[in-house]
Scaffold this motif. Sequence first.
Motif, mmCIF file in Angstrom:
data_model
loop_
_atom_site.group_PDB
_atom_site.id
_atom_site.type_symbol
_atom_site.label_atom_id
_atom_site.label_comp_id
_atom_site.label_asym_id
_atom_site.label_seq_id
_atom_site.Cartn_x
_atom_site.Cartn_y
_atom_site.Cartn_z
ATOM 1 N N HIS A 74 0.941 -1.548 0.276
ATOM 2 C CA HIS A 74 0.492 -0.341 0.299
ATOM 3 C C HIS A 74 0.997 1.686 -0.247
ATOM 4 O O HIS A 74 1.793 1.808 0.932
ATOM 5 C CB HIS A 74 -0.724 -0.024 0.523
ATOM 6 C CG HIS A 74 -1.846 0.705 1.088
ATOM 7 N ND1 HIS A 74 -2.110 1.586 2.373
ATOM 8 C CD2 HIS A 74 -2.672 1.932 0.644
ATOM 9 C CE1 HIS A 74 -3.204 3.055 2.040
ATOM 10 N NE2 HIS A 74 -3.308 2.526 0.910
ATOM 11 N N GLU A 129 1.056 -0.279 -4.812
ATOM 12 C CA GLU A 129 -0.508 0.022 -4.958
ATOM 13 C C GLU A 129 0.338 2.139 -4.470
ATOM 14 O O GLU A 129 1.081 2.056 -3.454
ATOM 15 C CB GLU A 129 -1.374 0.395 -3.862
ATOM 16 C CG GLU A 129 -2.926 1.176 -4.221
ATOM 17 C CD GLU A 129 -2.292 2.718 -3.648
ATOM 18 O OE1 GLU A 129 -3.995 3.200 -3.823
ATOM 19 O OE2 GLU A 129 -1.587 2.724 -2.354
ATOM 20 N N ASP A 147 -0.112 6.507 -5.487
ATOM 21 C CA ASP A 147 -1.667 7.402 -5.612
ATOM 22 C C ASP A 147 -1.200 8.451 -6.233
ATOM 23 O O ASP A 147 0.059 9.251 -6.126
ATOM 24 C CB ASP A 147 -2.072 7.700 -4.368
ATOM 25 C CG ASP A 147 -2.632 6.853 -3.559
ATOM 26 O OD1 ASP A 147 -3.510 6.292 -3.284
ATOM 27 O OD2 ASP A 147 -1.644 7.194 -2.127
ATOM 28 N N HIS A 207 -0.447 10.770 -2.051
ATOM 29 C CA HIS A 207 -1.566 10.830 -1.484
ATOM 30 C C HIS A 207 -2.275 11.941 -1.164
ATOM 31 O O HIS A 207 -4.358 12.249 -1.717
ATOM 32 C CB HIS A 207 -1.326 9.831 -0.470
ATOM 33 C CG HIS A 207 -3.073 9.707 0.290
ATOM 34 N ND1 HIS A 207 -3.602 10.288 1.365
ATOM 35 C CD2 HIS A 207 -3.504 8.297 -0.112
ATOM 36 C CE1 HIS A 207 -4.449 9.107 1.389
ATOM 37 N NE2 HIS A 207 -4.854 8.940 0.696
ATOM 38 N N GLU A 218 -3.847 4.345 -8.539
ATOM 39 C CA GLU A 218 -4.773 5.152 -8.070
ATOM 40 C C GLU A 218 -5.142 6.292 -8.281
ATOM 41 O O GLU A 218 -4.006 7.239 -8.374
ATOM 42 C CB GLU A 218 -4.940 5.171 -6.465
ATOM 43 C CG GLU A 218 -6.507 5.166 -6.333
ATOM 44 C CD GLU A 218 -6.710 6.199 -4.695
ATOM 45 O OE1 GLU A 218 -5.777 4.946 -2.867
ATOM 46 O OE2 GLU A 218 -7.515 6.727 -4.351
ATOM 47 N N LYS A 239 -5.856 9.508 -8.288
ATOM 48 C CA LYS A 239 -6.416 10.352 -6.478
ATOM 49 C C LYS A 239 -7.120 11.842 -7.433
ATOM 50 O O LYS A 239 -6.132 12.813 -7.516
ATOM 51 C CB LYS A 239 -5.430 11.126 -5.568
ATOM 52 C CG LYS A 239 -5.175 9.705 -4.625
ATOM 53 C CD LYS A 239 -6.354 9.640 -3.597
ATOM 54 C CE LYS A 239 -5.775 8.854 -2.435
ATOM 55 N NZ LYS A 239 -7.143 8.255 -1.848
HETATM 56 CA CA CA Z 1 -4.260 5.324 -2.458
#
Ligand code: CA
Length: 258
Positions: free
Chosen positions: A31, A58, A60, A73, A132, A134
Amino acid sequence: MRGYFKISWLGLLLVFSASCARIDNSVITAHRGASGTAPENTIIAIKKAIELGAGFSEIDVQETSDGEIILLHDKTLERTGGVVWNIWETPYDSLKKIEVGSWFAPEYAGEPVPRLADVMDAVKGKIKLNIELKINGHEKALVEKVVALIHEKNFQSECIITSFDLNSVKKVRQLDNNLKVGLIFSKYPENIDVFSLNVDLLSVKYTLVDEEFMRKAREHGKEIHVWTINEPEMMKQLLDLGATSIITNYPGKLRALL
Ligand code: CA
Ligand code: G3P
Protein backbone atom coordinates in the motif's frame (compact mmCIF):
# COMPACT_ATOMS: atom_id res chain seq x y z
CA MET A 1 27.33 -44.35 -11.11
CA ARG A 2 23.73 -45.58 -10.74
CA GLY A 3 23.59 -44.02 -7.25
CA TYR A 4 24.70 -40.69 -8.74
CA PHE A 5 21.85 -40.75 -11.28
CA LYS A 6 19.36 -41.56 -8.56
CA ILE A 7 20.50 -38.54 -6.54
CA SER A 8 20.37 -36.28 -9.64
CA TRP A 9 16.82 -37.36 -10.46
CA LEU A 10 15.85 -36.74 -6.86
CA GLY A 11 17.42 -33.28 -7.04
CA LEU A 12 15.51 -32.47 -10.22
CA LEU A 13 12.27 -33.65 -8.65
CA LEU A 14 12.86 -31.43 -5.61
CA VAL A 15 13.60 -28.36 -7.78
CA PHE A 16 10.47 -29.09 -9.88
CA SER A 17 8.23 -29.43 -6.81
CA ALA A 18 9.67 -26.28 -5.26
CA SER A 19 8.96 -24.26 -8.41
CA CYS A 20 5.39 -25.65 -8.58
CA ALA A 21 4.82 -24.59 -4.98
CA ARG A 22 6.01 -21.02 -5.64
CA ILE A 23 3.33 -18.59 -4.53
CA ASP A 24 1.58 -16.17 -6.82
CA ASN A 25 2.81 -12.89 -5.36
CA SER A 26 0.04 -10.87 -7.03
CA VAL A 27 -1.97 -11.58 -3.89
CA ILE A 28 0.41 -9.17 -2.10
CA THR A 29 -0.15 -5.50 -2.83
CA ALA A 30 2.05 -3.04 -0.98
CA HIS A 31 0.00 0.00 0.00
CA ARG A 32 1.65 3.22 -1.25
CA GLY A 33 4.78 1.06 -1.50
CA ALA A 34 5.87 -0.75 1.64
CA SER A 35 4.63 2.26 3.57
CA GLY A 36 4.96 0.61 6.98
CA THR A 37 8.72 0.50 6.57
CA ALA A 38 9.55 3.38 4.19
CA PRO A 39 7.97 6.73 3.32
CA GLU A 40 4.76 6.26 1.30
CA ASN A 41 4.58 6.89 -2.44
CA THR A 42 8.34 7.07 -2.95
CA ILE A 43 10.59 4.97 -5.17
CA ILE A 44 12.40 3.64 -2.12
CA ALA A 45 9.09 2.38 -0.67
CA ILE A 46 8.28 0.56 -3.91
CA LYS A 47 11.77 -0.96 -4.03
CA LYS A 48 11.24 -2.09 -0.45
CA ALA A 49 7.96 -3.72 -1.55
CA ILE A 50 9.87 -5.64 -4.23
CA GLU A 51 12.42 -6.80 -1.64
CA LEU A 52 9.59 -7.94 0.63
CA GLY A 53 8.02 -10.07 -2.11
CA ALA A 54 5.01 -8.00 -3.19
CA GLY A 55 3.62 -8.62 -6.67
CA PHE A 56 1.90 -5.23 -6.80
CA SER A 57 2.45 -1.80 -5.36
CA GLU A 58 -0.51 0.50 -4.98
CA ILE A 59 0.37 4.17 -5.58
CA ASP A 60 -1.62 7.42 -5.57
CA VAL A 61 -1.22 9.76 -8.52
CA GLN A 62 -2.15 13.42 -9.03
CA GLU A 63 -1.23 16.22 -11.41
CA THR A 64 1.02 19.24 -10.76
CA SER A 65 0.02 22.73 -11.94
CA ASP A 66 2.11 22.21 -15.08
CA GLY A 67 0.73 18.78 -15.82
CA GLU A 68 3.33 16.34 -14.46
CA ILE A 69 1.88 13.12 -13.06
CA ILE A 70 3.38 12.58 -9.62
CA LEU A 71 2.87 10.33 -6.60
CA LEU A 72 1.07 11.89 -3.65
CA HIS A 73 -1.79 10.77 -1.44
CA ASP A 74 -2.93 14.03 0.19
CA LYS A 75 -4.14 17.11 -1.65
CA THR A 76 -1.36 19.15 -0.10
CA LEU A 77 2.30 18.57 0.79
CA GLU A 78 1.78 19.50 4.43
CA ARG A 79 1.90 16.06 6.09
CA THR A 80 4.73 14.49 4.07
CA GLY A 81 6.66 17.49 2.74
CA GLY A 82 6.17 20.11 5.46
CA VAL A 83 4.82 22.83 3.13
CA VAL A 84 1.17 23.82 2.83
CA TRP A 85 1.04 23.75 -0.95
CA ASN A 86 -1.91 22.45 -2.92
CA ILE A 87 -0.59 20.01 -5.49
CA TRP A 88 -2.65 21.52 -8.33
CA GLU A 89 -1.03 24.91 -7.66
CA THR A 90 2.53 23.57 -7.46
CA PRO A 91 4.74 23.39 -10.55
CA TYR A 92 7.06 20.41 -10.84
CA ASP A 93 10.19 22.61 -10.59
CA SER A 94 9.12 23.71 -7.09
CA LEU A 95 7.97 20.21 -6.13
CA LYS A 96 11.42 18.85 -7.00
CA LYS A 97 12.93 20.86 -4.13
CA ILE A 98 10.64 19.25 -1.52
CA GLU A 99 11.61 16.05 0.23
CA VAL A 100 9.04 13.62 1.57
CA GLY A 101 11.21 11.18 3.51
CA SER A 102 12.28 12.79 6.77
CA TRP A 103 8.75 12.99 8.25
CA PHE A 104 8.87 9.17 8.26
CA ALA A 105 12.41 8.63 9.58
CA PRO A 106 15.66 10.63 9.44
CA GLU A 107 17.42 8.05 7.27
CA TYR A 108 14.96 8.79 4.45
CA ALA A 109 15.65 12.54 4.40
CA GLY A 110 15.97 13.77 0.83
CA GLU A 111 13.53 11.34 -0.81
CA PRO A 112 11.81 13.25 -3.61
CA VAL A 113 8.20 13.11 -4.82
CA PRO A 114 8.57 10.83 -7.84
CA ARG A 115 6.90 11.22 -11.20
CA LEU A 116 4.91 8.24 -12.40
CA ALA A 117 7.28 8.00 -15.39
CA ASP A 118 10.29 7.74 -13.02
CA VAL A 119 8.56 4.99 -11.04
CA MET A 120 7.77 3.05 -14.20
CA ASP A 121 11.40 3.26 -15.35
CA ALA A 122 12.71 2.25 -11.91
CA VAL A 123 10.55 -0.81 -11.30
CA LYS A 124 9.48 -2.16 -14.70
CA GLY A 125 9.54 -5.95 -14.74
CA LYS A 126 10.06 -6.18 -10.98
CA ILE A 127 6.62 -5.32 -9.60
CA LYS A 128 3.24 -4.39 -11.07
CA LEU A 129 1.47 -1.15 -10.20
CA ASN A 130 -2.01 -0.51 -8.89
CA ILE A 131 -2.28 3.12 -10.01
CA GLU A 132 -4.93 4.93 -7.98
CA LEU A 133 -6.20 8.06 -9.69
CA LYS A 134 -6.60 10.46 -6.75
CA ILE A 135 -9.18 13.00 -7.74
CA ASN A 136 -8.78 16.41 -6.05
CA GLY A 137 -11.28 18.30 -8.23
CA HIS A 138 -8.67 20.34 -10.13
CA GLU A 139 -7.58 17.79 -12.75
CA LYS A 140 -6.84 18.99 -16.26
CA ALA A 141 -5.83 15.78 -17.98
CA LEU A 142 -4.93 13.31 -15.24
CA VAL A 143 -6.66 10.30 -16.76
CA GLU A 144 -5.49 10.96 -20.32
CA LYS A 145 -1.89 11.47 -19.19
CA VAL A 146 -1.80 8.34 -17.04
CA VAL A 147 -3.14 6.24 -19.92
CA ALA A 148 -0.64 7.85 -22.31
CA LEU A 149 2.23 7.02 -19.92
CA ILE A 150 1.07 3.43 -19.64
CA HIS A 151 1.22 3.18 -23.43
CA GLU A 152 4.53 5.04 -23.74
CA LYS A 153 6.22 2.82 -21.13
CA ASN A 154 4.50 -0.32 -22.37
CA PHE A 155 2.97 -0.97 -18.96
CA GLN A 156 -0.39 -2.32 -20.16
CA SER A 157 0.08 -5.77 -18.70
CA GLU A 158 1.98 -4.52 -15.66
CA CYS A 159 -0.64 -2.31 -14.07
CA ILE A 160 -4.21 -1.91 -13.00
CA ILE A 161 -5.92 1.47 -12.69
CA THR A 162 -8.26 2.17 -9.81
CA SER A 163 -10.18 5.11 -8.41
CA PHE A 164 -12.90 6.09 -5.96
CA ASP A 165 -14.22 8.20 -8.84
CA LEU A 166 -16.36 6.09 -11.18
CA ASN A 167 -16.23 8.69 -13.97
CA SER A 168 -12.44 8.47 -14.07
CA VAL A 169 -12.62 4.69 -14.21
CA LYS A 170 -15.10 4.93 -17.10
CA LYS A 171 -12.82 7.38 -18.87
CA VAL A 172 -9.91 4.92 -18.67
CA ARG A 173 -12.20 2.29 -20.21
CA GLN A 174 -13.09 4.65 -23.06
CA LEU A 175 -9.46 5.49 -23.73
CA ASP A 176 -8.26 1.90 -23.71
CA ASN A 177 -10.77 -0.88 -23.29
CA ASN A 178 -8.00 -3.42 -22.71
CA LEU A 179 -6.58 -1.85 -19.56
CA LYS A 180 -7.59 -3.51 -16.33
CA VAL A 181 -9.67 -1.16 -14.19
CA GLY A 182 -11.31 -1.18 -10.78
CA LEU A 183 -13.61 0.91 -8.59
CA ILE A 184 -12.51 1.64 -5.03
CA PHE A 185 -15.13 2.07 -2.31
CA SER A 186 -15.53 1.89 1.43
CA LYS A 187 -19.34 1.88 1.40
CA TYR A 188 -21.79 0.91 -1.33
CA PRO A 189 -22.35 3.80 -3.75
CA GLU A 190 -26.02 4.86 -3.98
CA ASN A 191 -28.11 3.50 -6.85
CA ILE A 192 -25.23 1.51 -8.34
CA ASP A 193 -24.93 -2.25 -8.41
CA VAL A 194 -21.17 -2.46 -8.05
CA PHE A 195 -21.12 -6.11 -9.08
CA SER A 196 -22.64 -5.32 -12.48
CA LEU A 197 -20.25 -2.50 -13.34
CA ASN A 198 -18.05 -2.78 -16.41
CA VAL A 199 -14.87 -3.10 -14.34
CA ASP A 200 -12.45 -5.96 -13.79
CA LEU A 201 -12.04 -5.55 -10.08
CA LEU A 202 -13.53 -4.06 -6.96
CA SER A 203 -11.08 -2.57 -4.47
CA VAL A 204 -12.89 -2.50 -1.16
CA LYS A 205 -12.44 -1.67 2.49
CA TYR A 206 -12.16 -4.87 4.50
CA THR A 207 -15.31 -4.10 6.48
CA LEU A 208 -17.47 -4.86 3.41
CA VAL A 209 -16.03 -8.27 2.69
CA ASP A 210 -17.81 -11.41 3.84
CA GLU A 211 -18.89 -14.70 2.24
CA GLU A 212 -21.93 -13.15 0.58
CA PHE A 213 -19.83 -10.36 -0.91
CA MET A 214 -17.30 -12.86 -2.25
CA ARG A 215 -20.06 -15.05 -3.70
CA LYS A 216 -21.53 -12.11 -5.65
CA ALA A 217 -18.07 -11.08 -6.83
CA ARG A 218 -17.35 -14.59 -8.07
CA GLU A 219 -20.73 -14.79 -9.82
CA HIS A 220 -19.96 -11.56 -11.70
CA GLY A 221 -16.35 -12.49 -12.43
CA LYS A 222 -14.88 -9.65 -10.42
CA GLU A 223 -11.51 -9.71 -8.70
CA ILE A 224 -11.61 -8.48 -5.13
CA HIS A 225 -8.75 -6.37 -3.77
CA VAL A 226 -9.08 -5.53 -0.09
CA TRP A 227 -7.51 -2.65 1.86
CA THR A 228 -5.77 -1.91 4.17
CA ILE A 229 -4.90 -5.04 6.12
CA ASN A 230 -1.91 -5.00 8.44
CA GLU A 231 -2.76 -7.78 10.92
CA PRO A 232 -1.83 -11.38 9.98
CA GLU A 233 -5.04 -12.80 11.49
CA MET A 234 -7.19 -10.62 9.25
CA MET A 235 -4.94 -11.35 6.26
CA LYS A 236 -5.56 -15.04 6.83
CA GLN A 237 -9.34 -14.58 7.06
CA LEU A 238 -9.39 -12.68 3.77
CA LEU A 239 -7.20 -15.23 2.03
CA ASP A 240 -9.58 -17.94 3.22
CA LEU A 241 -12.52 -15.97 1.83
CA GLY A 242 -10.75 -15.89 -1.54
CA ALA A 243 -9.57 -12.28 -1.87
CA THR A 244 -7.62 -11.74 -5.09
CA SER A 245 -5.15 -9.33 -3.53
CA ILE A 246 -4.58 -7.91 -0.07
CA ILE A 247 -3.40 -4.33 0.15
CA THR A 248 -1.10 -3.85 3.12
CA ASN A 249 1.47 -1.46 4.53
CA TYR A 250 3.49 -4.55 5.55
CA PRO A 251 3.93 -6.86 2.54
CA GLY A 252 6.57 -8.82 4.47
CA LYS A 253 3.98 -9.94 7.04
CA LEU A 254 1.71 -11.27 4.31
CA ARG A 255 4.60 -12.93 2.51
CA ALA A 256 5.57 -14.70 5.75
CA LEU A 257 2.00 -15.93 6.15
CA LEU A 258 1.88 -17.34 2.63
CA1 CA B 1 -4.43 4.84 -2.29
O1 G3P C 1 -6.26 1.69 -3.14
C1 G3P C 1 -7.05 1.62 -2.02
C2 G3P C 1 -6.64 2.50 -0.87
O2 G3P C 1 -5.35 3.02 -1.06
C3 G3P C 1 -7.62 3.60 -0.71
O3 G3P C 1 -7.37 4.39 0.40
O4 G3P C 1 -6.80 6.57 1.36
O5 G3P C 1 -5.07 4.86 1.20
O6 G3P C 1 -5.84 6.00 -0.83
P1 G3P C 1 -6.23 5.50 0.52
